[in-house]
Design an enzyme around this catalytic site. Structure first.
Site, short mmCIF file in Angstrom:
data_model
loop_
_atom_site.label_atom_id
_atom_site.label_comp_id
_atom_site.label_asym_id
_atom_site.label_seq_id
_atom_site.Cartn_x
_atom_site.Cartn_y
_atom_site.Cartn_z
N ASP A 149 -0.57 3.30 9.24
CA ASP A 149 -0.46 3.27 7.83
C ASP A 149 0.85 4.45 7.37
O ASP A 149 1.10 4.55 6.37
CB ASP A 149 -1.53 4.27 7.19
CG ASP A 149 -1.46 4.39 5.67
OD1 ASP A 149 -1.44 3.23 5.12
OD2 ASP A 149 -2.12 5.45 5.24
N GLY A 195 -1.87 -0.27 -4.04
CA GLY A 195 -0.70 0.55 -4.06
C GLY A 195 -0.53 1.95 -4.53
O GLY A 195 0.49 2.53 -4.63
N GLU A 205 -7.39 -2.87 -7.21
CA GLU A 205 -7.79 -2.51 -5.81
C GLU A 205 -7.41 -1.08 -5.72
O GLU A 205 -6.76 -0.81 -4.71
CB GLU A 205 -7.52 -3.28 -5.05
CG GLU A 205 -7.81 -5.01 -5.20
CD GLU A 205 -7.22 -6.05 -4.31
OE1 GLU A 205 -6.97 -5.46 -3.22
OE2 GLU A 205 -7.00 -7.12 -4.82
N PRO A 206 -7.82 0.15 -6.16
CA PRO A 206 -7.43 1.43 -5.93
C PRO A 206 -8.11 1.99 -4.79
O PRO A 206 -8.70 3.15 -5.17
CB PRO A 206 -7.74 1.96 -7.49
CG PRO A 206 -9.01 1.29 -7.88
CD PRO A 206 -8.95 0.05 -7.36
N GLY A 207 -8.01 1.61 -3.54
CA GLY A 207 -8.77 2.17 -2.59
C GLY A 207 -8.12 3.72 -2.13
O GLY A 207 -9.00 4.60 -2.30
N ARG A 208 -6.88 3.63 -1.91
CA ARG A 208 -5.92 5.00 -1.43
C ARG A 208 -6.33 5.97 -2.67
O ARG A 208 -6.43 7.07 -2.35
CB ARG A 208 -4.79 4.67 -1.14
CG ARG A 208 -4.10 5.87 -0.62
CD ARG A 208 -2.60 5.46 -0.61
NE ARG A 208 -2.06 4.47 0.39
CZ ARG A 208 -1.91 4.49 1.45
NH1 ARG A 208 -2.13 5.66 2.40
NH2 ARG A 208 -1.80 3.48 2.27
N CYS A 232 -5.80 10.85 27.44
CA CYS A 232 -4.88 10.89 28.29
C CYS A 232 -3.80 9.96 28.15
O CYS A 232 -2.70 10.16 29.17
CB CYS A 232 -5.43 10.23 29.76
SG CYS A 232 -7.11 11.24 30.32
N ASP A 233 -3.52 9.42 27.09
CA ASP A 233 -2.51 8.72 26.85
C ASP A 233 -1.24 9.59 26.20
O ASP A 233 -1.42 10.40 25.43
CB ASP A 233 -2.82 7.75 25.63
CG ASP A 233 -1.32 6.65 25.27
OD1 ASP A 233 -0.59 6.96 25.65
OD2 ASP A 233 -1.80 5.84 24.24
N SER A 291 0.93 -1.08 0.03
CA SER A 291 0.14 0.04 -0.12
C SER A 291 1.11 1.20 0.20
O SER A 291 1.92 1.23 0.63
CB SER A 291 -0.94 -0.07 1.16
OG SER A 291 -1.82 1.15 1.30
#
Length: 316
Positions: free
Chosen positions: A221, A137, A172-175, A249-250, A100
């Site tokens: 990511d 990717g 699979e061109p998600g991004r 609070c972290d 990715s």
């Protein structure tokens, strides 16, 4: 959302049994695999499935490397096909995912060439492959371009899978579709002035979103985010070192910094672009902090089309 099951590929190579059963009931027949155990599972639960073997071909540079978890090594792929043949399963194609957020376009040529070799090898044992899934990717940020990857992909397809060869190519061109579609606006709800050892001052800004919300992309990511002040404050003070913190609070809930920022005040806003990929879907309500509300800005035609999609319209 109205997609025909024949146009869906269940691309996770390792699936719980009940997921396979659900796919069978829903009529989703195309499933990927990358190991022998998965073949035995599918043979027992969904023997009529149309299978796609996923091979490993990693980019030299990518935001998220996927090959360490998915994909059979190319040298081992043929023996896996022999197992599928012995089990009476129907393998119809090859898939790969170079990683990715790929920044190594030539990897697509290597992967497509490897897929061609597997197509030919599969034919020798009786398979007729008709599907090539080139994965994802692809970049999606505002300042990115698909041209370099497209040139490599189109050239490799022309050489190894020319038009008319009977192979359907999908991706699979998600991004690529969503990264730049979302811009995150965050409110500075608190501010702390810190005196440095040299007598100067730096500032801590606390905003209403953090790593347990949209900024989980920093952890999962490997994203790099850039804060953009929505406007200069009325104080119009000189830039100073600033650090931006999330609301929990972290102590690990740090968004970015230290970096030079114009001095801002409580009630001012930071804007972060390219926040549409791997952000909201992975967020949670840790410490009781709500996830951001999404406000859509689009032309009237687009909004009307969205309202007609049942899954996006709560009133339906």
């Amino acid at each position: 959302m109205g997609a025909d099951p024949s146009r869906i590929i269940f691309a996770n190579t390792v699936k719980p049994a009940w997921h396979i059963n659900f796919a069978a009931k829903a009529g989703v027949a195309t499933l990927t695999f990358d190991n022998e155990e998965e073949l035995y599972k599918i043979q027992a639960l969904y023997p009529s499935a149309k299978l796609v073997i996923r091979i490993r071909c990693d980019a030299s540079s990518a935001q998220c490397v996927l090959g360490m978890k998915f994909g059979v090594e190319v040298d081992d792929a043929f023996s896996l096909l022999e197992t599928a043949r012995a089990l009476g399963l129907d393998v119809v194609g090859v898939s790969f995912h170079v990683g990715s957020g790929c920044s190594d376009p030539p990897v697509f040529q290597r992967a497509i060439q490897a897929a061609r070799g597997l197509f030919d090898a599969a034919k020798r044992i009786g398979f007729e492959f008709t599907l090539l899934d080139i994965g994802g990717g692809f970049p999606g940020n505002k300042d990115s371009s698909l041209d370099n990857i497209a040139d490599v992909v189109n050239s490799a397809l022309k050489e190894f899978f020319p038009v008319g060869c009977g192979v359907r190519v999908i991706a699979e061109p998600g991004r690529f579709y969503v990264a730049s579609a979302y811009t995150l606006a965050t409110l500075i709800h608190s501010k702390r002035r810190v005196k440095n050892k040299d007598g100067t001052f730096s500032f801590m800004y606390y905003i209403n979103d953090g790593i347990y919300g949209s900024f989980n992309c920093l952890k999962y990511d490997h994203a790099v985010v850039t804060p953009i002040p929505l406007k200069r404050s009325k104080a119009n003070k000189e830039p100073a070192i600033g650090t931006i913190w999330g609301p929990t609070c972290d102590g690990e809930d740090q968004v970015t910094g230290p970096l030079m920022l114009p001095e801002l005040e409580i009630g001012d806003w930071f804007v972060f672009e390219n926040m549409g990929a791997y952000t909201l879907p992975i967020s949670c309500g840790f410490n009781g902090m709500p996830v951001p509300k999404v406000n859509a800005f689009a032309d009237e035609k687009t909004l009307l089309e969205l309202k007609n999609i049942r899954a996006l319209n709560k009133e339906k």
